[in-house]
Motif scaffolding. Structure first.
Motif, PDB file in Angstrom:
ATOM      1  N   SER A 155      37.051  77.911 -35.610  1.00 60.73           N
ATOM      2  CA  SER A 155      37.877  77.863 -36.877  1.00 60.73           C
ATOM      3  C   SER A 155      39.170  77.249 -36.854  1.00 60.73           C
ATOM      4  CB  SER A 155      37.862  79.545 -37.207  1.00 60.73           C
ATOM      5  OG  SER A 155      36.830  80.178 -37.538  1.00 60.73           O
ATOM      6  N   GLN A 156      39.831  77.420 -35.866  1.00 56.20           N
ATOM      7  CA  GLN A 156      40.977  76.826 -35.745  1.00 56.20           C
ATOM      8  C   GLN A 156      40.991  75.393 -35.799  1.00 56.20           C
ATOM      9  OE1 GLN A 156      42.001  78.532 -31.667  1.00 56.20           O
ATOM     10  NE2 GLN A 156      43.569  79.742 -32.482  1.00 56.20           N
ATOM     11  N   SER A 157      39.798  74.814 -35.007  1.00 59.21           N
ATOM     12  CA  SER A 157      39.832  73.458 -35.198  1.00 59.21           C
ATOM     13  C   SER A 157      39.484  73.041 -36.642  1.00 59.21           C
ATOM     14  CB  SER A 157      38.371  73.016 -34.472  1.00 59.21           C
ATOM     15  OG  SER A 157      38.046  71.593 -34.312  1.00 59.21           O
ATOM     16  N   LEU A 158      38.785  73.716 -37.383  1.00 57.54           N
ATOM     17  CA  LEU A 158      38.588  73.599 -38.715  1.00 57.54           C
ATOM     18  C   LEU A 158      39.801  73.338 -39.605  1.00 57.54           C
ATOM     19  CD1 LEU A 158      35.181  75.422 -39.906  1.00 57.54           C
ATOM     20  CD2 LEU A 158      35.514  72.777 -39.505  1.00 57.54           C
ATOM     21  N   ALA A 159      40.569  74.384 -39.399  1.00 54.55           N
ATOM     22  CA  ALA A 159      41.830  74.438 -39.910  1.00 54.55           C
ATOM     23  C   ALA A 159      42.617  73.441 -39.556  1.00 54.55           C
ATOM     24  CB  ALA A 159      42.605  75.706 -39.532  1.00 54.55           C
TER      25      ALA A 159
ATOM     26  N   GLU B 106      47.529  58.122 -57.350  1.00 50.38           N
ATOM     27  CA  GLU B 106      46.123  58.975 -56.791  1.00 50.38           C
ATOM     28  C   GLU B 106      46.840  60.031 -55.862  1.00 50.38           C
ATOM     29  OE1 GLU B 106      43.175  55.420 -56.291  1.00 50.38           O
ATOM     30  OE2 GLU B 106      44.619  55.540 -54.857  1.00 50.38           O
ATOM     31  N   GLN B 107      47.944  59.807 -55.321  1.00 45.58           N
ATOM     32  CA  GLN B 107      48.470  60.944 -54.552  1.00 45.58           C
ATOM     33  C   GLN B 107      48.827  62.060 -55.163  1.00 45.58           C
ATOM     34  OE1 GLN B 107      51.765  59.752 -51.743  1.00 45.58           O
ATOM     35  NE2 GLN B 107      50.458  58.135 -50.915  1.00 45.58           N
ATOM     36  N   SER B 108      49.561  61.780 -56.523  1.00 49.10           N
ATOM     37  CA  SER B 108      49.826  62.576 -57.377  1.00 49.10           C
ATOM     38  C   SER B 108      48.730  63.567 -57.791  1.00 49.10           C
ATOM     39  CB  SER B 108      50.688  62.036 -58.630  1.00 49.10           C
ATOM     40  OG  SER B 108      50.921  63.098 -59.547  1.00 49.10           O
ATOM     41  N   SER B 109      47.634  62.744 -58.226  1.00 54.99           N
ATOM     42  CA  SER B 109      46.234  63.529 -58.837  1.00 54.99           C
ATOM     43  C   SER B 109      45.794  64.345 -57.658  1.00 54.99           C
ATOM     44  CB  SER B 109      45.374  62.461 -59.145  1.00 54.99           C
ATOM     45  OG  SER B 109      46.028  61.341 -59.971  1.00 54.99           O
ATOM     46  N   MET B 110      45.988  64.100 -56.585  1.00 57.81           N
ATOM     47  CA  MET B 110      45.343  64.841 -55.452  1.00 57.81           C
ATOM     48  C   MET B 110      46.196  66.089 -54.684  1.00 57.81           C
ATOM     49  SD  MET B 110      42.564  63.522 -54.797  1.00 57.81           S
ATOM     50  CE  MET B 110      42.012  64.341 -53.326  1.00 57.81           C
ATOM     51  N   ALA B 111      47.566  65.871 -55.401  1.00 56.06           N
ATOM     52  CA  ALA B 111      48.588  67.025 -54.872  1.00 56.06           C
ATOM     53  C   ALA B 111      48.092  68.563 -54.883  1.00 56.06           C
ATOM     54  CB  ALA B 111      50.092  66.755 -55.734  1.00 56.06           C
ATOM     55  N   LYS B 112      47.448  68.726 -55.970  1.00 55.03           N
ATOM     56  CA  LYS B 112      47.117  70.123 -56.151  1.00 55.03           C
ATOM     57  C   LYS B 112      46.107  70.432 -55.363  1.00 55.03           C
ATOM     58  CE  LYS B 112      45.545  73.701 -59.744  1.00 55.03           C
ATOM     59  NZ  LYS B 112      44.298  73.909 -58.985  1.00 55.03           N
ATOM     60  N   LEU B 113      45.109  69.754 -55.235  1.00 60.64           N
ATOM     61  CA  LEU B 113      43.776  70.060 -54.438  1.00 60.64           C
ATOM     62  C   LEU B 113      44.394  69.970 -52.922  1.00 60.64           C
ATOM     63  CD1 LEU B 113      40.850  70.477 -54.249  1.00 60.64           C
ATOM     64  CD2 LEU B 113      40.787  67.671 -53.911  1.00 60.64           C
ATOM     65  N   GLY B 114      45.192  69.070 -52.631  1.00 61.50           N
ATOM     66  CA  GLY B 114      45.881  68.809 -51.178  1.00 61.50           C
ATOM     67  C   GLY B 114      46.421  70.441 -50.761  1.00 61.50           C
ATOM     68  N   LEU B 115      47.393  70.683 -51.956  1.00 61.92           N
ATOM     69  CA  LEU B 115      48.199  71.817 -51.480  1.00 61.92           C
ATOM     70  C   LEU B 115      47.304  73.093 -51.460  1.00 61.92           C
ATOM     71  CD1 LEU B 115      50.947  73.428 -51.363  1.00 61.92           C
ATOM     72  CD2 LEU B 115      50.850  73.635 -53.922  1.00 61.92           C
ATOM     73  N   GLU B 116      46.228  73.177 -52.083  1.00 60.76           N
ATOM     74  CA  GLU B 116      45.166  74.327 -52.008  1.00 60.76           C
ATOM     75  C   GLU B 116      44.334  74.108 -50.550  1.00 60.76           C
ATOM     76  OE1 GLU B 116      42.163  73.995 -54.903  1.00 60.76           O
ATOM     77  OE2 GLU B 116      43.442  74.313 -56.409  1.00 60.76           O
ATOM     78  N   LEU B 117      44.202  72.915 -49.912  1.00 59.60           N
ATOM     79  CA  LEU B 117      43.826  72.937 -48.635  1.00 59.60           C
ATOM     80  C   LEU B 117      44.858  73.210 -47.688  1.00 59.60           C
ATOM     81  CD1 LEU B 117      40.968  71.620 -47.883  1.00 59.60           C
ATOM     82  CD2 LEU B 117      42.266  69.316 -47.476  1.00 59.60           C
ATOM     83  N   ARG B 118      46.017  73.057 -47.752  1.00 57.01           N
ATOM     84  CA  ARG B 118      47.113  73.420 -46.847  1.00 57.01           C
ATOM     85  C   ARG B 118      47.161  75.021 -46.861  1.00 57.01           C
ATOM     86  NH1 ARG B 118      49.417  75.163 -43.620  1.00 57.01           N
ATOM     87  NH2 ARG B 118      51.829  74.914 -43.105  1.00 57.01           N
ATOM     88  N   LEU B 119      47.113  75.639 -48.073  1.00 58.99           N
ATOM     89  CA  LEU B 119      47.195  77.092 -48.204  1.00 58.99           C
ATOM     90  C   LEU B 119      45.947  77.867 -47.459  1.00 58.99           C
ATOM     91  CD1 LEU B 119      48.667  77.496 -51.732  1.00 58.99           C
ATOM     92  CD2 LEU B 119      49.859  77.619 -49.603  1.00 58.99           C
ATOM     93  N   LEU B 120      45.064  77.089 -47.736  1.00 56.71           N
ATOM     94  CA  LEU B 120      43.670  77.730 -47.020  1.00 56.71           C
ATOM     95  C   LEU B 120      43.658  77.620 -45.435  1.00 56.71           C
ATOM     96  CD1 LEU B 120      40.955  76.294 -49.314  1.00 56.71           C
ATOM     97  CD2 LEU B 120      41.177  78.803 -48.889  1.00 56.71           C
ATOM     98  N   SER B 121      44.167  76.509 -45.058  1.00 57.89           N
ATOM     99  CA  SER B 121      44.186  76.231 -43.576  1.00 57.89           C
ATOM    100  C   SER B 121      45.233  77.158 -43.080  1.00 57.89           C
ATOM    101  CB  SER B 121      44.477  74.769 -43.294  1.00 57.89           C
ATOM    102  OG  SER B 121      45.825  74.463 -43.946  1.00 57.89           O
TER     103      SER B 121
END
Length: 752
Positions: free
Chosen positions: A578-582, A542-557
């Protein structure tokens, strides 16, 4: 033992952090100590990792050394803090040295290759040093913050002394000289209190401070004209009454400011907010919904009593002479419906208790849903009645007919006409005061409740002051200063009407934000017929499946944090939220990697719920910001903001939906992260757009060169004379600010 030093630090009870500047100063220090402690949990470390840990430890030690030097300089210039500050600085230096030792890769201890424990594995020692460092640094910051309070008190005392002199002057020449000094002192006080208002974490205190400062702003001009009128007409009783009321109100406002900054428990602080219907409904619904979990914490009799107390508060609406017959009948009908639904709930509840049920029955679940729905309908009707009433009242009073009539009658010297129009104004004042109470009932937040109370008090005080000023003019119809004085009080009345219109809009905004999900029933055991959700972890697949989505979240934050840094006003609500959301999104990214503080899916879902609430707060800030924009710009902001609201509601509705089985849980995790990604994407678009507009309008305002009012001054730095070794040039945080720079540079290594 938890890995976060924050969770293990037992701060002294007197070290509660009450300002954002102190809190923000501690963030990088907490981050780096967390990094060090987290690395203690990893048995195998590369040379590169050990070197990185060493750099962080040395950076902490050096920054603490500089921090302590500034703290000691502050202590030397403030004798009342010397002993406490000295002890805190000593402890901070000792803790910083300990951390440097514990992260010293070159210390003469056995290496990992020899199979023995090293200093890098002395986790107990690191946690102990971290606790001491955080506690002592926090104490230094809190002590430095006392300097801010001391400056505000000193400034207030100067204003009070000059105010006493102003009240006793007998000649115009003396008055002009002292009022000039008074004006300068009030400007200084405005700067200090404005900065403090921005720095407060407690929203209720911020609202009380804003109300007190608004009184001082308006009363300063009233004091000028009322005093001049009294000097010109020393034997006029109405002029004296008018002046005395202004001085009394200023003293009360000055005292309220000091109560807020010193947290004095005087009558102002102990004054309990009136029980609002909104809070009554909220508390009652909470008790009703708690029955799903425990049937025996409350008694059925107490539930009925609580509802009757709530219904009694609606009498402020139904007993009002200004409520229409149709509105009154609608409110009474909904109150009766709430009674019937509650009686059905109590009946089902008693039955469940009689058979010793351990959880809510099907019948109870239906009754709970019906009761909550009827309460939501009641709140919606009360809100509608209040909005209609306030809108109509503002429309009528917007013409200012009694004020015009009073001015004309006073200028003609017609005392009878002044008395007649004074009665009309008094009636309008009572209408406005009553309407402010209704607004308070449906306001939805405590800061808005405080603003409603301030509006009520303002109308209550200014009404009689306008009448006394009109009486003075009628007695001296040729007096230019008496005419000017009446004009000033009428302008204050008109200004408060404008503020009331803005208040109505804010209350409506809060209601609109909550309406879409307020009436949604919470998913209960019997509506879904599911077992209680279990806390689970994502497996490797499951972590492998979420890796791409998680990375997108990291870059957006990361992108959001970059855009936030471009804002000049770092204390702006949009920036802070906004800082709190990130930050929260970054925690969710770490979850997809099996790292960070979110260990289970329940942790993630809770984080998503908190993130959605912060997102709605950010929407409120964007909406407030958009009020200064032209139609096209405002349309862009509002359109994008609605997208954020939709994503936040998606998170909240998802959080209320139980999941059963591995597949459903994984889908809910995926949905939560998808919605979070959507929120950050929109925020990332809005941040540079709003920053550009903010700079544009700020530039236009400064180019006009008009004098700033108090609200504008609260964002401006105060010039402070350099003293000794401190050279504190910005009063925004005073003692805290000069310490902050020595901690802020610590964020040099991301925990990997």
């Amino acid at each position: 033992m938890a890995s976060s030093p924050c969770g293990n630090t037992n701060f002294d009870s007197g070290l509660e952090i009450k300002t954002r500047s102190v809190e923000q100063t501690l963030i990088p220090l907490v981050s780096q100590i967390t990094t060090l402690i987290n690395h203690k949990d990893k048995p195998n470390k590369s040379e590169r990792t050990l070197a990185a840990i060493h750099r962080v430890g040395q950076a902490v030690s050096v920054a603490v050394g500089r921090f302590v030097a500034v703290g000691e300089a502050i202590a030397s210039e403030n004798q009342e803090l010397k002993d406490e500050m000295g002890q805190a600085c000593f402890e901070a230096r000792r803790a910083g040295d300990a951390i440097a030792q514990l992260t010293d890769a070159g210390s003469p201890f056995p290496s990992q290759s020899e199979g023995c424990g090293t200093l890098f594995n002395d986790r107990t020692g690191m946690v102990k040093a971290a606790r001491l460092l955080l506690s002592s640094v926090t104490k230094v910051l809190v002590l430095a913050d006392r300097i801010v309070i001391k400056q505000i008190i000193t400034s207030r005392n100067k204003v009070l002394v000059t105010l006493d002199h102003l009240e006793r002057v007998s000649t115009f020449q003396e008055f002009v000289q002292i009022f000039s000094q008074f004006g300068n002192e009030m400007v200084e006080f405005a700067h200090l209190t404005g900065d403090r208002q921005n720095d407060l974490k407690d929203e209720k205190k911020k609202a009380r401070m804003a109300a007190a400062r608004a009184v001082l702003e308006k009363c300063t001009m009233m004091l000028l004209t009322a005093s001049k009128t009294c000097l010109r007409h020393p034997d006029c009783e109405s002029a004296r009454i008018n002046k005395d009321a202004v001085f009394q109100r200023m003293r009360c406002a000055l005292e309220q400011v000091i109560e807020i900054v010193t947290e004095a428990r005087s009558c102002g602080e102990n004054k309990i907010l009136p029980a609002s219907i909104y809070n009554g409904i909220k508390d009652f619904k909470s008790n009703v919904e708690c029955l799903r979990e425990n049937l025996y914490t409350l008694s059925p009799q107490s539930m009925g009593g609580q509802l009757e107390a709530l219904v009694e508060r609606t009498e402020d609406f139904t007993d009002s002479a200004y409520t229409s017959h149709e509105q009154r009948q609608a409110i009474l009908g909904l109150c009766q419906l709430a009674r019937q639904d509650t009686q059905q709930l109590v009946h089902a509840w008693v039955e469940a208790q009689s058979v010793h049920a351990k959880e809510a029955t099907e019948g109870m679940e239906v009754a709970i849903l019906k009761t909550c729905q009827s309460l939501n309908d009641l709140r919606r009707e009360l809100h509608k009645v209040t909005v209609c009433r306030t809108t109509d009242l503002l429309k009528v009073h917007g013409e200012h007919l009694p004020l015009r009539a009073l001015k004309a009658a006073g200028a003609e010297g017609n005392l009878e006409a002044v008395a007649e129009y004074s009665r009309t104004l008094t009636e309008q004042k009572e209408q406005l005061v009553e309407t402010c109470r209704l607004l308070c009932h449906v306001s939805g937040t405590e800061p808005l409740e405080i603003t409603c109370i301030h509006a009520e008090e303002t109308f209550h005080v200014i009404g009689p002051q306008i009448i006394s000023a009109a009486q003075t003019l009628a007695l001296h119809p040729s007096s230019k200063i008496a005419k000017e004085n009446l004009e000033v009080f009428c302008e204050a009345w008109e200004s408060q009407l404008c503020d009331m219109a803005l208040l109505l809009r804010e209350i409506n905004d809060v209601f609109e934000e909550k309406r879409s999900y307020l009436s949604l029933p919470r998913a209960g055991k019997h509506t879904a017929n599911l077992k209680t959700a279990k806390a689970v972890k994502l497996d490797a697949e499951e972590q492998s499946s979420m890796a791409k989505l998680g990375l997108e979240l990291r870059l957006l934050s990361s992108d959001v944090e970059t855009e936030v840094e471009k804002w000049e006003e770092q204390e702006h609500d949009i920036v802070r939220q906004s800082q709190s959301l990130a930050s929260m999104a970054y925690n969710m990214y770490l979850f997809t990697r099996g790292e960070g503080l979110l260990k289970t899916t329940l942790d993630l879902f809770h984080q998503a719920e908190v993130l959605s609430e912060e997102g709605l707060q950010l929407c409120s800030s964007f909406r407030t910001f958009s009020t200064q924009l032209v139609d096209e710009e405002k349309s862009v902001v509002m359109t994008e903001m609605e997208k954020v609201v939709a994503f936040c509601q998606q998170l909240q509705m998802g959080g209320k939906t139980p999941e059963q089985g591995k597949t459903a849980t994984f889908q809910k995790v995926d949905s939560s992260i998808q919605a979070t990604r959507g929120i950050l994407t929109v925020v990332l678009y809005l941040l540079p757009f709003c920053n550009k507009l903010n700079k544009k309008y700020k530039s236009e305002r400064s180019s006009v060169g008009s004098p700033q009012d108090w609200r504008e001054r609260q964002d401006a730095p105060t010039p402070v004379k350099e003293e000794g070794a401190l050279h504190i040039k910005n009063s925004n945080s005073f003692g805290v600010k000069c310490l902050e720079q020595h901690i802020a540079g610590l964020n040099i290594l991301e925990s990997k």
